[in-house]
Design an enzyme around this catalytic site. Sequence first.
Site, PDB file in Angstrom:
ATOM      1  N   GLU A  63      -6.068   2.669  -2.115  1.00  0.00           N
ATOM      2  CA  GLU A  63      -6.788   2.801  -1.076  1.00  0.00           C
ATOM      3  C   GLU A  63      -7.783   2.977  -0.677  1.00  0.00           C
ATOM      4  O   GLU A  63      -8.232   4.063  -1.288  1.00  0.00           O
ATOM      5  CB  GLU A  63      -5.513   3.838  -0.397  1.00  0.00           C
ATOM      6  CG  GLU A  63      -5.494   3.046   1.422  1.00  0.00           C
ATOM      7  CD  GLU A  63      -4.570   3.843   1.924  1.00  0.00           C
ATOM      8  OE1 GLU A  63      -4.483   5.327   1.638  1.00  0.00           O
ATOM      9  OE2 GLU A  63      -3.718   3.407   2.905  1.00  0.00           O
TER      10      GLU A  63
ATOM     11  N   CYS B 125      -2.419   2.142   7.462  1.00  0.00           N
ATOM     12  CA  CYS B 125      -1.292   2.568   6.046  1.00  0.00           C
ATOM     13  C   CYS B 125      -0.993   0.947   5.554  1.00  0.00           C
ATOM     14  O   CYS B 125      -0.977   1.187   4.770  1.00  0.00           O
ATOM     15  CB  CYS B 125      -1.034   3.683   5.526  1.00  0.00           C
ATOM     16  SG  CYS B 125      -0.091   4.075   6.811  1.00  0.00           S
TER      17      CYS B 125
ATOM     18  N   GLU C  74       5.042  10.418   4.342  1.00  0.00           N
ATOM     19  CA  GLU C  74       4.323   8.973   5.040  1.00  0.00           C
ATOM     20  C   GLU C  74       3.104   9.003   4.396  1.00  0.00           C
ATOM     21  O   GLU C  74       1.850   9.625   5.073  1.00  0.00           O
ATOM     22  CB  GLU C  74       4.893   8.529   6.055  1.00  0.00           C
ATOM     23  CG  GLU C  74       4.170   7.132   6.670  1.00  0.00           C
ATOM     24  CD  GLU C  74       5.489   6.637   5.742  1.00  0.00           C
ATOM     25  OE1 GLU C  74       4.702   5.468   5.254  1.00  0.00           O
ATOM     26  OE2 GLU C  74       6.735   6.927   6.113  1.00  0.00           O
TER      27      GLU C  74
ATOM     28  N   LYS D 113       0.532  19.951  14.153  1.00  0.00           N
ATOM     29  CA  LYS D 113      -1.039  20.456  14.239  1.00  0.00           C
ATOM     30  C   LYS D 113      -1.282  19.127  13.862  1.00  0.00           C
ATOM     31  O   LYS D 113      -0.910  18.005  13.509  1.00  0.00           O
ATOM     32  CB  LYS D 113      -0.656  21.203  11.879  1.00  0.00           C
ATOM     33  CG  LYS D 113      -1.897  21.817  12.333  1.00  0.00           C
ATOM     34  CD  LYS D 113      -3.042  21.120  12.009  1.00  0.00           C
ATOM     35  CE  LYS D 113      -3.859  20.008  10.486  1.00  0.00           C
ATOM     36  NZ  LYS D 113      -5.231  19.800  11.438  1.00  0.00           N
TER      37      LYS D 113
END
Length: 505
Positions: free
Chosen positions: A393, A291, A257, A183
């Site tokens: 974050e 990230c 992740e 996807k």
Amino acid sequence: MSQAIESSETKTYHNFIGGEWVASASGEWFENINPADNSDVVGRFPKSTAEDVDRAVAAAKETASRWRLTPAPKRAELLFRLGEILRENKEAFTREMTREMGKVLSEAGGDVQEAIDCTYYTAGEGRRLHGFTTKAEMPNKYAMCERQPVGLCGLITPFNFPMAIPSWKLIPALVCGNTVVIKSGEDVPLSTINLVKACEKAGIPKGVVNVVNGFAEPGAALVNHDDVRLISFTGSTSTGRKIAEECARDNKIVSLEMGGKNAIIIMDDADIDNAVEGSLWGAFGTSGQRCTASSRLIVHEGVYAEFSEKLVERAKALKVGNGLDESTDVGPVINQQAVDKIMGYIEIGRNEDGATLACGGNRLTGGDFDNGYFIEPTVFTDASREMRISQEEIFGPVTTVIPVGGLEEAIDVANDIKYGLSSAIYTQDVNRAFHAMQELYTGICYINSATIGAEVHLPFGGTKGTGNGHREAGTQVLDIFSEWKSIYVDYSGKLQKAQIDEVEI
Ligand code: UN1
């Protein structure tokens, strides 16, 4: 702000199912817009549904045995060919990536290169995929252990590394003998399509690699599909957690992740200019949308003033603009939602948290900026560890400078976070460097370099809230995409009972 206008040249792209390029069963499409220039439509892509996922999974299922039984060195030959095709097309793929994702050309080139590196490195596993033999407890009995594919893998990929991250998942899945449905990230479907077209060209059999484009619906359908055995996901922590819950219900293997809030420690003995360059690169590379981004700079008070001043001066000089312009240092962020989130955090930093906004803090407007999602490189100084801008974050060009009194405090602040992806320390003192290496609880750790820039032959992943214990890349990724089978061969010609029969010595 100008409206996106679909020109007669707007290209139409398709899903790839069972070796055919097809529209969505819904008949609907979505547009992929250049984040640096909203009037530029990169292409239209199928807005896929659960029905498309059903078809893709059926195709992957149909071809599963053929691919599983193809000898691994032969699977690898096709992957080496794929590496060649990616290499030949690097420049074109790079430009298309910058156009759909925004990152500057040099970084998009690095992203394609990472996919190439991953492909060559992991294809080499086709001639390894080592298992082991060991000694059995009973005489005339043989014991060994080998890897077997897990089956059908669903890969759900993010926007920030449009070719590298799909390749990290796809190539090991294939070398291990699995078939896949990807996807693609809804903001960057073209780079996935480029990767998969290269797979087609390399001669990977129909149905082994399938791609479904679209938003949440096909992603959820993949996660919930009974025939999908494994989900590999990179993206936000909130989505990852939901996926883990869904997968737990069906006992699917899930590899996650997710977020990071990575710290660089800058000690009083560091080479400050080098630390400033590293911090800039780590914080503002990819507009902070990694990230692994260096979103916390934990600085010894002895060099705090000097470091902060130099950092701010350099951050102010960075040129923000269209990534296709070679003189740009920092490209746009991905979309309006990202702008809202990042600007929201800048507000929080200013007001709620009360840190000092030392530079940046604005969305850029006027002229070409009005057509894109540009945010100034932003540095908050005088921050403390518990502030929201130090803990959450942001995923944008924002970094937070936190003063500390010494190494132990620096390590304590660095570890005082729910994530654990990457960390770094700048110091010239080998004892401090080794102590930090030992104490920083992250999956990746750098000495005298920023928190970004992982290489494909080392494991990639994080501790705590960053993941769920798996590692991508390296040979460790094989443990995600294969399962161990322990095999016992008894050639004694009689019943031998392990743990029960006495063996005469
Ligand atoms: C990511 O940010 O999701 O180490 C991946 C790095 C890159 C990969 C980043 N090689 O920064």
